[in-house]
Motif scaffolding. Structure first.
Motif, mmCIF file in Angstrom:
data_model
loop_
_atom_site.group_PDB
_atom_site.id
_atom_site.type_symbol
_atom_site.label_atom_id
_atom_site.label_comp_id
_atom_site.label_asym_id
_atom_site.label_seq_id
_atom_site.Cartn_x
_atom_site.Cartn_y
_atom_site.Cartn_z
ATOM 1 N N SER A 73 0.852 -1.208 0.000
ATOM 2 C CA SER A 73 0.000 0.000 0.000
ATOM 3 C C SER A 73 0.874 1.239 0.000
ATOM 4 N N GLY A 120 -7.188 6.239 -2.324
ATOM 5 C CA GLY A 120 -7.509 5.408 -1.171
ATOM 6 C C GLY A 120 -8.826 5.856 -0.549
ATOM 7 N N GLU A 176 -3.365 8.137 -2.969
ATOM 8 C CA GLU A 176 -2.928 6.839 -2.442
ATOM 9 C C GLU A 176 -2.984 5.757 -3.523
ATOM 10 N N GLY A 177 -2.344 4.636 -3.231
ATOM 11 C CA GLY A 177 -2.362 3.561 -4.217
ATOM 12 C C GLY A 177 -1.553 2.371 -3.773
ATOM 13 N N LYS A 178 -0.831 1.796 -4.715
ATOM 14 C CA LYS A 178 -0.141 0.536 -4.450
ATOM 15 C C LYS A 178 1.027 0.367 -5.412
ATOM 16 N N HIS A 195 -9.299 0.748 -5.806
ATOM 17 C CA HIS A 195 -8.745 1.635 -4.771
ATOM 18 C C HIS A 195 -8.023 0.850 -3.680
ATOM 19 N N LEU A 196 -7.293 1.607 -2.874
ATOM 20 C CA LEU A 196 -6.806 1.087 -1.591
ATOM 21 C C LEU A 196 -7.940 1.358 -0.606
ATOM 22 N N THR A 250 -6.764 -3.232 5.419
ATOM 23 C CA THR A 250 -6.356 -2.620 4.156
ATOM 24 C C THR A 250 -6.628 -3.678 3.103
ATOM 25 N N LYS A 296 -6.600 -4.223 -1.324
ATOM 26 C CA LYS A 296 -6.331 -3.667 -2.650
ATOM 27 C C LYS A 296 -6.128 -4.808 -3.625
ATOM 28 N N GLN A 297 -6.270 -4.514 -4.919
ATOM 29 C CA GLN A 297 -6.091 -5.553 -5.939
ATOM 30 C C GLN A 297 -4.871 -5.206 -6.774
ATOM 31 N N ASN A 298 -3.970 -6.155 -6.944
ATOM 32 C CA ASN A 298 -2.774 -5.822 -7.723
ATOM 33 C C ASN A 298 -3.004 -6.052 -9.220
ATOM 34 N N ILE A 326 -6.151 -10.022 -4.802
ATOM 35 C CA ILE A 326 -6.565 -9.031 -3.809
ATOM 36 C C ILE A 326 -5.774 -9.293 -2.534
#
Ligand SMILES: Cc1cc2nc3c(=O)[nH]c(=O)nc-3n(C[C@H](O)[C@H](O)[C@H](O)COP(=O)(O)OP(=O)(O)OC[C@H]3O[C@@H](n4cnc5c(N)ncnc54)[C@H](O)[C@@H]3O)c2cc1C
Length: 379
Positions: free
Chosen positions: A46, A99, A154-156, A249-250, A259, A261-263, A268
């Motif tokens: 994240s 996010g 925000e993100g990944k 989204h995050l 937390t 999120k999907q890469n 996920i």
């Protein structure tokens, strides 16, 4: 003799070695194992910009006031993340789609509003969303979610790729990287330089950067320096099978730690700092109780997860402190010894922390418009 020895081959150490090498400083990085084998390669990927909700609730607004300057560091680091793929010549799977911190009731929505007030004071862009706006933006959320806050920065990114990309670029710029080289002792020589005893012999350097993650305190202790706040905490993350695009989204939740999120591959990642435990052999292992609770919270927020298989859960030690504040800079009683320690969110902050410490090591002003005084080691 290298000018600088960096201890630790996680993201912090590899990025610090990169900035030193590209500034033309002779640098040697020593890593006990292989690169990226601990927190930096085991985290949830994240990229955080907002004040974490958990400590905001548990420690209160006085804590938030003290923590707030850290938001500036996280924001600058995320700006760096945008440019790193090009700078390092590597796809790091950086995705910054924003996010969402979401709430299940009006009372927790008010907590979000209080937190957002601190974040906006620090210049962070955050939008408060009512129920209709939130569900329009994030139709994957459960019906009972009443609102939330959206932080567009925000993100990944992919934790497997980041430290190795910095290390490869550091080596191209002239850094020497010694894998399987464990620091056993450090002594100060009469001329003020350092002798670093390792399992492969003694190395000498004028300056040291301690970037040993959760073991930063152990390295400092070799010189009699006490970093009482520095600790390691076992936590865990789970990964699902690969599925079609569901969660861009995050996502965080006010109700309980989460937390999500999907890469890029469709997996996920579900975490949020749920505690793992230490096994008898001393390594962290996943805690089944935490796993069950973490997944229950995730399904409560994103119901579609109920039909998606979990394929992997792992535990690793995160470097943390009670007050969540980074420690960046030279130890005053030990000139030439620098600490690069960013607790809890060191993946997000790795680039900025490394850029700052690499400048301080050279006696230069870091090229960031952030007041660094709150982050200097306590003397
Ligand atoms: C499960 C988990 C999930 C996380 N999720 C996120 C997230 O989503 N976003 C985020 O921003 N952060 C996250 N974090 C935190 C983040 O991963 C860490 O803060 C960051 O990776 C710390 O990087 P580091 O390089 O300082 O430490 P590390 O990656 O731990 O590296 C330290 C290195 O020092 C080496 N070392 C130690 N002692 C010696 C010695 N004596 N001699 C030589 N080498 C030595 C170790 O072998 C290790 O390789 C998470 C952490 C964990 C564990």
């Amino acid at each position: 003799m290298s000018d600088v020895i960096v201890i630790g081959g996680g993201l912090t150490g590899c990025a610090t070695a990169y900035y030193l090498a590209t500034d033309g400083v002779p640098v040697t990085l020593v890593e006990r194992s292989d690169l990226n084998t601990l927190a930096s390669g085991s985290n949830a990927g994240s990229l955080h910009a907002q004040i974490p909700h958990d400590p905001f609730i548990n420690k209160g607004e006085d804590w938030a006031r003290i923590f707030s300057p850290t938001i500036g560091l996280l924001a600058r680091s995320i700006e760096m993340w945008r440019e790193l793929p090009e700078l390092l010549g590597a796809d790091l799977e950086v995705s910054l789609k924003g996010g969402l911190l979401v709430a299940p009731n009006a009372e927790q929505m008010r907590d979000i509003e209080r937190k957002v007030a601190f974040e906006r004071e620090q210049g962070l862009k955050v939008d408060l969303l009512d129920r209709a706006a939130l569900h329009k933006l994030a139709p994957y959320l459960a019906d009972h979610i009443v609102g939330g806050a959206f932080c567009p920065d925000e993100g990944k990114a992919n934790p497997f790729l980041m430290a190795p990309a910095f290390a490869a670029a550091a080596e191209r710029a002239g850094a020497r990287i010694l894998r399987h080289t464990a620091v056993k002792a450090i002594t100060r020589e009469g001329d003020g330089s350092f002798a670093v005893a390792t399992n492969r012999g003694v190395l000498k350097a004028a300056r040291i950067v301690d970037a040993a993650g959760a073991e930063t305190g152990d390295i400092a202790a070799m010189l009699g320096i006490e970093l009482a706040d520095v600790q390691g905490f076992p936590i865990q993350v789970s990964a699902t099978e690969q599925v079609g695009a569901l969660v861009p989204h995050l996502v965080y939740f006010t109700g309980e730690k989460l937390t999500l999120k999907q890469n890029g591959a469709g997996t996920i990642l579900i975490g949020g700092g749920w505690p793992a435990r230490y096994a008898r052999h001393g390594n962290p292992v996943a805690d089944p109780d935490s796993l069950a609770r973490n997944l229950a919270v995730a399904v409560q927020v994103v119901p579609a997860l109920a039909d998606i298989r979990i394929v992997r859960t792992w535990a690793a030690i995160v470097n943390g402190t009670d007050d969540w504040k980074p420690i960046l800079g030279e130890i005053q009683g030990m000139p030439g010894f620098f600490v690069n320690f960013f607790p809890w969110m060191g993946f997000t902050a790795g680039p900025i922390a490394a850029r700052i410490v690499a400048s301080l090591v050279q006696g230069a002003t870091p090229p960031v418009d952030v007041d660094l005084r709150p982050f200097l080691p306590k003397q």
